[in-house]
Design a protein around this motif. Sequence first.
Motif, PDB file in Angstrom:
ATOM      1  N   ARG A  86       0.817  -1.213   0.000  1.00  0.00           N
ATOM      2  CA  ARG A  86       0.000   0.000   0.000  1.00  0.00           C
ATOM      3  C   ARG A  86       0.849   1.260   0.000  1.00  0.00           C
ATOM      4  N   ASN A  87       1.931   1.242   0.754  1.00  0.00           N
ATOM      5  CA  ASN A  87       2.745   2.454   0.911  1.00  0.00           C
ATOM      6  C   ASN A  87       3.885   2.571  -0.096  1.00  0.00           C
ATOM      7  N   ARG A  90       1.410   0.561  -4.591  1.00  0.00           N
ATOM      8  CA  ARG A  90       0.100   1.175  -4.855  1.00  0.00           C
ATOM      9  C   ARG A  90       0.149   2.693  -4.785  1.00  0.00           C
ATOM     10  N   ASP A  91       1.065   3.210  -3.986  1.00  0.00           N
ATOM     11  CA  ASP A  91       1.204   4.660  -3.865  1.00  0.00           C
ATOM     12  C   ASP A  91       2.043   5.243  -4.995  1.00  0.00           C
ATOM     13  N   LYS A  92       2.434   4.382  -5.935  1.00  0.00           N
ATOM     14  CA  LYS A  92       3.162   4.780  -7.146  1.00  0.00           C
ATOM     15  C   LYS A  92       4.520   5.415  -6.856  1.00  0.00           C
ATOM     16  N   LYS A  93       5.109   5.035  -5.720  1.00  0.00           N
ATOM     17  CA  LYS A  93       6.450   5.522  -5.391  1.00  0.00           C
ATOM     18  C   LYS A  93       7.525   4.652  -6.042  1.00  0.00           C
TER      19      LYS A  93
END
Length: 281
Positions: A86-87, A90-93
């Motif tokens: 998620r972090n 999914r957060d596109k980092k």
Amino acid sequence: MPAWAEGLRRAAAGLALGAGLAAGALAQTSDLVAVDALRVCADPANAPMSSEDGSGYENVLAELIAEKLGVSVTYEWYPMSTGFIRNTLRDKKCDVVIGYAQGHELVLNTNHYMTSVYTLIVPAGGDLAEVETLADPRLKGRRIGIVAGTPPGAHLARHGLIARSRGYPLIVDRRHQSPAQDMLADLEAGEIDAAILWGPLGGPLVKRAHPGLKVIPMVREEGAPRLFYRITMGVRQGEKVWQRKLNSLIRRHQGEIDALLHEAGVPLANDMGTALVVPGP
């Protein structure tokens, strides 16, 4: 214009619009992936797999993939625990997790680039050095270390070995705790008689720092649950273009990947986990 011709015109326009929307969606999905770097989501303290100092074999694999793509590697570091995907992904980092079990719904898996198995680790010169399965009577009454909640626990129970086993925590912050290394230290100190670890973790740890221990891949263990897993790279759900690109790289460079993993000490198995595979020269 005849009615039939007008119908064909409208149908063609509808198909063109649909194709345009699909192409737009594809471009939008592709645009999420950086083109100037391989952005890797990784745990900074997950040795021997990933490490912030670049010494993990997943770091080396990331460098190989980046070289084939003609880009550099950058990292988004986050502990491999609840919230990791998620972090990061999914957060596109970042755009890829280098090691992820096949079939996990949190990511879109690439084709697997390795199959590995759990291992039994024992003193190399001891009386357990020739054990191949947990059914071996030489294990009766022995103290066996195992990470709590992992699949080999069911096999220990089936063979009456769970009572004297020693559990080690599954979910920890590897920046502060290392159950696998604690287990191997206990084995060397004689506090336990054998250790069971996931092969891609235990194999490289033993090769790096524990020459007096022997790694026995559990390819002959029978019954459920299975003790082998296929490992893929994980990308964001829906990013089929990126997935296919990585699939192509894995397929074309599988020999180099196998050699890299073998050199690191990872036990490689066939796709059904029933026999070891040793990469050719």
